[in-house]
Scaffold this active site. Structure first.
Site, PDB file in Angstrom:
ATOM      1  N   GLY A 140       0.834  -1.172  -0.289  1.00 25.81           N
ATOM      2  CA  GLY A 140       0.095  -0.218   0.112  1.00 25.81           C
ATOM      3  C   GLY A 140       1.044   1.385   0.030  1.00 25.81           C
ATOM      4  O   GLY A 140       1.924   1.189  -0.256  1.00 25.81           O
ATOM      5  N   ASP A 180     -10.170   6.696   3.787  1.00 26.21           N
ATOM      6  CA  ASP A 180      -9.266   6.319   2.848  1.00 26.21           C
ATOM      7  C   ASP A 180      -9.859   5.060   2.029  1.00 26.21           C
ATOM      8  O   ASP A 180      -9.329   3.932   1.910  1.00 26.21           O
ATOM      9  CB  ASP A 180      -7.756   5.862   3.215  1.00 26.21           C
ATOM     10  CG  ASP A 180      -6.689   5.816   1.938  1.00 26.21           C
ATOM     11  OD1 ASP A 180      -7.289   6.131   0.763  1.00 26.21           O
ATOM     12  OD2 ASP A 180      -5.845   5.307   2.151  1.00 26.21           O
TER      13      ASP A 180
HETATM   14  P1  ADP Z   1      -1.327   0.784   3.321  1.00 28.27           P
HETATM   15  O1  ADP Z   1      -1.583   1.301   4.872  1.00 28.27           O
HETATM   16  O2  ADP Z   1       0.089   0.740   3.154  1.00 28.27           O
HETATM   17  O3  ADP Z   1      -2.185   1.162   2.240  1.00 28.27           O
HETATM   18  P2  ADP Z   1      -3.060  -1.722   3.407  1.00 28.27           P
HETATM   19  O4  ADP Z   1      -3.180  -2.048   5.106  1.00 28.27           O
HETATM   20  O5  ADP Z   1      -4.112  -0.982   2.890  1.00 28.27           O
HETATM   21  O6  ADP Z   1      -1.677  -0.902   3.668  1.00 28.27           O
HETATM   22  O7  ADP Z   1      -2.558  -2.808   2.824  1.00 28.27           O
HETATM   23  C1  ADP Z   1      -1.897  -2.799   1.535  1.00 28.27           C
HETATM   24  C2  ADP Z   1      -2.328  -4.350   0.590  1.00 28.27           C
HETATM   25  O8  ADP Z   1      -1.915  -5.326   1.444  1.00 28.27           O
HETATM   26  C3  ADP Z   1      -4.096  -4.287   0.451  1.00 28.27           C
HETATM   27  O9  ADP Z   1      -4.322  -3.681  -0.591  1.00 28.27           O
HETATM   28  C4  ADP Z   1      -4.163  -5.605   0.410  1.00 28.27           C
HETATM   29  O10 ADP Z   1      -3.750  -6.159  -0.828  1.00 28.27           O
HETATM   30  C5  ADP Z   1      -2.985  -6.359   1.273  1.00 28.27           C
HETATM   31  N1  ADP Z   1      -3.510  -6.690   2.621  1.00 28.27           N
HETATM   32  C6  ADP Z   1      -3.699  -5.963   3.666  1.00 28.27           C
HETATM   33  N2  ADP Z   1      -4.094  -6.405   4.608  1.00 28.27           N
HETATM   34  C7  ADP Z   1      -4.387  -7.682   4.449  1.00 28.27           C
HETATM   35  C8  ADP Z   1      -4.668  -8.979   5.081  1.00 28.27           C
HETATM   36  N3  ADP Z   1      -5.177  -8.978   6.371  1.00 28.27           N
HETATM   37  N4  ADP Z   1      -4.793  -9.944   4.192  1.00 28.27           N
HETATM   38  C9  ADP Z   1      -4.504 -10.217   3.135  1.00 28.27           C
HETATM   39  N5  ADP Z   1      -4.033  -9.164   2.259  1.00 28.27           N
HETATM   40  C10 ADP Z   1      -3.826  -7.843   2.931  1.00 28.27           C
HETATM   41 MG    MG Z   2      -4.273   0.896   1.896  1.00 27.87          MG
END
Ligand code: ADP
Ligand code: MG
Length: 384
Positions: free
Chosen positions: A32, A147
């Protein structure tokens, strides 16, 4: 296959010091704005609260450039609200020096861009229902996600699993119909700055490349950005003091920001999440992702005007004490006509109720925008 230096990833304990020998890192599963996320296997001990039937966890490694306040905020909201209603929870947090990692339930999910064009009507309904349920759960607790976008709402159609993730920007809102959030956040004007900084480094959100899958839909020729200036409001207007300064919270992701954010209105409410959910819904109904793709706020206003008409945005501007001008005036587009012209492949006809709900989520005036609780009662999500 030849392994290049770039594709060789070091999952050794040396590199994942905060993880130590507690988890075995299996693979990277996501990335992300603020983190990289890994699939991992608990080794000696399963973290507290991990369900029996789960084998893996997800480890979200937050970039050390993130401010501690942001990390604490994310942990607080995961702990406080997560674990039900399609909202992610947290098992554990690990730290080594400035590297913090969150251990959360692993949610295997499909990629939005892979399913957005092939969703069946029941799938669209369960996806939107789960999204509104998760947001309603947050909003009822007075929390604004800030977000909402496909990358933060994970979806697994095979297992009928959905999950709202990423509480890095979430914040508390005082009581309101659509709850307004505090205006104590970092004040930013002109450029975008998320609270990502340490060691004197600053990153701008706009530096991060957007995911571009399909060509931007060609709408009207409303390409040039809008112009916004302050206008005099009546002396006794409650908006007067608030709207004089053109500073307002605007953390979030481009293309998903509500018009009141783009107009730098300060008293932002939980309605901004409903707008973002509306943008996701628009992507689903039109088969286009990203739908709005403008690099800056004024161009984003022009993109919104290209769909909803310049008149409505000018009127919203007047309500909020902003004079909005566009290089040309355009009429509102009928949402069904727009979505059907962008996605001619759809094998079934979408019901009118879908476009009715879409219009209510993307109501420009946030005071009149539908709430998540009402969206859940809308015919589209309730009729067979
Ligand atoms: P950021 O704060 O960097 O945006 P996120 O929490 O949105 O991070 O996570 C980034 C990506 O990682 C998500 O878009 C998803 O594809 C993957 N991801 C996040 N959390 C999970 C989870 N619990 N299980 C599987 N994939 C996840
Ligand atoms: Mg994110």
């Amino acid at each position: 296959a030849k392994i290049t230096a770039a594709s060789r990833v070091d999952f050794s304990l040396d590199t994942f010091k905060e993880v130590g020998n507690r988890y075995q890192i299996i693979e990277k599963i996501g990335e992300g704005t603020f983190s990289s996320v890994y699939k991992a296997l608990p080794l000696k001990q399963r973290p507290q609260g991990m369900p029996e039937e789960d084998t893996y966890v997800a480890i979200k490694r937050i970039y050390p450039t993130c401010s501690p306040a942001r990390i604490i905020n994310e942990m607080k909201h995961l702990r406080g609200t997560g674990g039900c209603h399609y909202v992610l929870s947290m098992f554990d947090a690990l730290r080594h020096e400035d590297q913090v990692s969150l251990v959360v339930p692993y949610v295997p999910h499909d990629k939005f861009k892979d399913f957005v064009l092939s969703m069946t009507l029941p799938q669209i309904k369960s996806y939107m229902r789960a999204l509104f349920m998760s947001l309603d759960h947050l909003h009822a607790k007075g929390i604004l996600h800030r977000d909402v976008k496909p990358g933060n709402f994970l979806c697994n159609f095979k297992e009928n699993r959905f999950m709202l993730v990423d509480f890095g920007l979430a914040e508390l809102a005082p009581n309101h119909r659509h709850l307004p959030v505090s205006t104590t956040r970092q004040k930013v004007s002109g450029t975008v700055q998320k609270d990502v900084h340490t060691n004197g480094q600053k990153r701008k959100l706009e530096d991060i490349p957007s995911m571009s899958m399909t060509k931007k839909p060609k709408l009207n020729e409303q390409k040039a950005p809008a112009e916004v200036e302050n206008v005099a409001l009546p002396e006794n207007s409650w908006l007067r003091r608030k709207s004089r300064v053109m500073h307002a919270p605007r953390a979030g992701t481009r293309g998903f920001r509500a018009p009141e954010i783009l107009l730098k209105f300060q008293r932002q409410t939980t309605a901004i999440d409903v707008w973002s959910a509306g943008v996701i819904f628009l992507c689903v109904l039109s088969g286009r992702y990203p739908f709005f793709n403008s690099p800056d706020d004024l161009a984003s206003l022009a993109e919104i005007a290209a769909v909803f008409g310049t008149e409505k945005l000018k009127r919203l501007g007047m309500i909020l004490g902003r004079k909005v001008t566009f290089p040309i005036d355009v009429e509102a587009t009928d949402l069904r006509v727009l979505c059907e012209s962008l996605n001619r492949e759809r094998s079934y006809k979408l019901p009118d109720s879908a476009f009715d709900l879409l219009g209510k989520c993307m109501e420009l005036n946030f005071e009149r925008r539908i709430t998540c609780a009402d969206a859940l009662r809308h015919p589209f999500l309730n009729e067979e």
